[in-house]
Each structure stands twice: as structure tokens, then as C-alpha cells.
Scaffold this active site. Structure first.
Site, short mmCIF file in Angstrom:
data_model
loop_
_atom_site.label_atom_id
_atom_site.label_comp_id
_atom_site.label_asym_id
_atom_site.label_seq_id
_atom_site.Cartn_x
_atom_site.Cartn_y
_atom_site.Cartn_z
N SER A 153 0.82 -1.32 -0.53
CA SER A 153 0.08 0.18 -0.13
C SER A 153 0.76 1.21 -0.32
O SER A 153 2.38 1.11 0.45
CB SER A 153 -0.64 0.24 1.40
OG SER A 153 -1.55 0.79 1.60
N PHE B 125 -7.85 -0.20 -15.32
CA PHE B 125 -9.20 0.60 -15.75
C PHE B 125 -10.16 -0.86 -15.61
O PHE B 125 -10.01 -1.56 -15.69
CB PHE B 125 -8.30 0.24 -17.35
CG PHE B 125 -9.91 1.22 -17.91
CD1 PHE B 125 -9.73 2.20 -17.84
CD2 PHE B 125 -10.44 0.21 -18.29
CE1 PHE B 125 -11.05 3.15 -18.64
CE2 PHE B 125 -11.65 0.70 -18.87
CZ PHE B 125 -12.15 1.84 -19.15
N THR C 196 -1.75 10.75 -37.82
CA THR C 196 -1.37 11.62 -37.29
C THR C 196 0.62 11.46 -36.81
O THR C 196 0.67 10.12 -36.60
CB THR C 196 -2.06 11.84 -35.88
OG1 THR C 196 -2.31 10.95 -35.19
CG2 THR C 196 -3.35 12.45 -36.05
N ASP D 186 -7.93 12.94 -29.94
CA ASP D 186 -8.99 13.11 -29.58
C ASP D 186 -9.43 14.81 -29.63
O ASP D 186 -10.37 14.95 -30.83
CB ASP D 186 -9.71 12.83 -27.80
CG ASP D 186 -9.53 11.85 -27.68
OD1 ASP D 186 -8.54 10.61 -28.46
OD2 ASP D 186 -9.02 11.50 -26.49
#
Length: 328
Positions: free
Chosen positions: A36, A116, A223, A257
Site C-alpha cells: 500500500s 482500468f 497523425t 482526440d
């Protein structure tokens, strides 16, 4: 021109750990790992490729239809998008799952531990496009962005079956898709968007050459990072557009985006492919100058001045009548 944007809608939970993960790892005990980390910062940001693209289009004055699946925790995010011109009438709300979430902790070495949670995104496969088209006066173009893989395939097949023009933009899902799936996502697309790496990965996995792909799509838009963008069509000269100059570099997340948002805005306004790519590049520049994919602000005068500086006064005069950006 009515454009629907399908794809992921998510929130990003970004944390910073003021130390090194490596200092807490015991190599001989990795099979019993239980750790942790006490983090100092938590930054919650809106994201998801479809939401990012729709947000960009809304900021330019359009009203794109956002199509995706979210959880009941989407209330505030929905209000944000709607305030920025996005039509959320195509968003499905799950009764069982939370909105997709990316949770990432970064240490001082820039090493990351991330998870995710797909959550409600898995229900995007249940969304049918035809009722949305009927309710919103038809669909002139559907962008199919990274999403639940089954949803991407379903939307693509429905576009082909119903004659909806579509733009293929598989991006992040290319790494997990196999050749047959990639071929199904691309075949018959009016536009194919990718970055340079994704373009090579598409050809490798689909086992198609560049010429093979140009025989199957109307326009291929690639791109190239700092080198700009390349646009290819079968039997036509290649179009190359340079990037617009940025004022600073803060964070590249969401730049692709934003490019798509600007490009689609140009299409909606009936501009040629060169102008579409210039608009995309200009909007992408705003994103790279800010931290967060939806944190930039546009001002009409400033946008036009920067656009003219990058691409000329004639280019700015062509887009000026269409901009729905506030004058402030």
C-alpha cells in the site's frame, strides 16, 4: 451535418506517490506481493475518447451526439458536457455498474501502477444506432472510437448494414484486437484515423499493405506527432499538414482526440481535407498546452489569430463564419 461519436466515457483518478515503488519491492517475495502506498495528491479528471472528442466539437460550436455507456455516477459529468454543447441523448446509463475508471499512481521515477475498470462501458454493446438516428433526424457520420470491443464491432456492422457513413478509429484497442477483428472494423470506412505507430500495427495485424487499406477506406488520416498529419486517398495526391506552434508543452494526453474533434468540425462545415486537418492540429495544440483532456478554453479572437498565424489569413477567413466560440 449530424455526427455521432461512439466510444469510451471515463474518469481518470491520477495519484502521485512521493517515493520510488522499487524501494518497496522484495524480489524474492513478489509471489506474495501485498503493498500500500500513501499518496500525496489525487487529481480526478474527465476523460474517455468519445467524451473528449465530443467536448472538443462542442467547444467549436457544434452539437455532436455522444454515444456510449455510463453508470449512475455520470450526473455531474453529463451536466459538464451538456454545458459545453454535447448532446448526451445517445448515452446509456447502467443500473448495475459505475462509469469506466482509470486509476493510476505515479512515483518519482515516473513508474506507474494502474488499473482500468471497464464497468458500464461493457454495456455499450447493447446500444443500437438506428433508434438514435431516427430520434435525432438521421446520422451523416458515425465515428467509432475505442470502446468495448463488442460494441465497436456491433456499431461498425450496423453502419454497414444501414448505410451510415462511418469513421474507424480503433486506437487503443488495436493492441488487443486480432487481425480478423481489425479488418472488420476498417472495411468500408469513409475515414480511418490512427497515429503513425497504430498505422503500422494495423497493417501488420490485418496483413494488409498500405495500398490494400486505401482500397478499402475512403480517406486515411495518420497523425505524425510533431511532424503533423498525412492524408491519403486512392489515386489522389498525398496531403501533408504541419502542426500549429504551441505556446508551451504541458501534457500530451488527449491530443489525438482533440485533433479528431477539429477535423470532424471541418467536415461538418463543408471544408476541404487540408482545412479539416489544420483545424484538428490547432485544437490539438490547445490540449498539449494544458493538463487534462477537457481543461482548455477557447476564445474566438485568440483562436482565429493563432489559426491565421499557423495557416494564413485566408484559412482563418474560411473558418471564421462557422465558429461558435464565444467572443470572450
Amino acid at each position: 451535418m449530424r455526427i455521432a461519436i461512439t466510444g469510451s466515457i471515463a474518469t481518470d483518478h491520477l495519484m502521485t506517490f512521493p517515493g520510488r515503488f522499487a524501494d518497496s519491492l522484495v524480489v524474492e517475495q513478489l509471489d506474495k506481493l501485498s503493498l500500500s502506498f500513501l499518496v500525496e495528491e489525487l487529481d480526478v479528471r474527465r476523460g474517455g475518447v468519445a467524451a473528449n472528442i465530443a467536448f472538443g466539437m462542442g467547444n467549436l460550436g457544434l452539437r455532436p451526439l455522444l454515444v456510449g455507456a455510463v453508470g449512475p455516477d455520470f450526473v455531474d459529468y453529463r451536466a459538464w458536457l451538456e454545458r459545453h454543447g454535447v448532446d448526451c441523448g445517445g448515452v446509456h446509463t447502467s443500473e448495475l455498474r459505475h462509469t469506466a475508471r482509470f486509476i493510476c499512481t505515479t512515483d518519482t521515477d515516473q513508474a506507474q501502477i494502474a488499473s482500468f475498470y471497464a464497468g458500464a462501458m461493457s454495456e455499450a454493446r447493447d446500444i443500437e444506432l438506428a433508434p438514435l438516428a431516427a430520434a435525432h433526424g438521421g446520422l451523416d457520420l458515425v465515428l467509432i472510437g475505442a470502446n468495448d470491443p463488442e460494441a465497436m464491432l456491433r456499431h461498425t456492422e450496423e453502419c454497414r448494414a444501414r448505410g451510415f457513413a462511418f469513421a474507424a478509429d480503433p486506437s487503443q484497442q488495436l493492441a488487443f484486437a486480432d487481425g480478423p477483428s481489425i479488418r472488420r472494423l476498417i472495411e468500408g470506412a469513409a475515414y480511418l484515423f490512427s497515429n503513425e505507430y497504430e498505422a503500422s500495427l494495423t497493417q501488420q495485424k490485418a496483413e494488409w499493405s498500405a495500398d490494400d487499406i486505401l482500397e478499402r477506406v475512403g480517406t486515411r488520416v495518420t497523425t505524425l506527432g510533431a511532424k503533423g498529419v498525412r492524408i491519403e486517398r486512392r489515386g489522389e495526391p498525398v496531403i501533408e499538414v504541419p502542426v500549429a506552434r504551441e505556446l508551451r508543452k504541458a501534457d500530451p494526453t488527449g491530443v489525438g482526440d482533440a485533433f479528431r474533434a477539429g477535423f470532424l468540425a471541418g467536415l461538418s462545415w463543408g471544408r476541404d481535407l487540408t482545412r479539416c486537418a489544420q483545424l484538428g492540429s490547432m485544437l490539438a495544440t490547445y490540449v498539449i498546452e494544458t493538463i487534462g483532456t477537457q481543461e482548455y478554453e477557447l476564445g474566438r479572437g485568440g483562436f482565429l489569430a493563432r489559426f491565421a498565424d499557423a495557416y494564413g489569413a485566408e484559412a482563418a477567413s474560411e473558418v471564421e463564419p462557422h465558429l461558435g466560440i464565444a467572443r470572450a
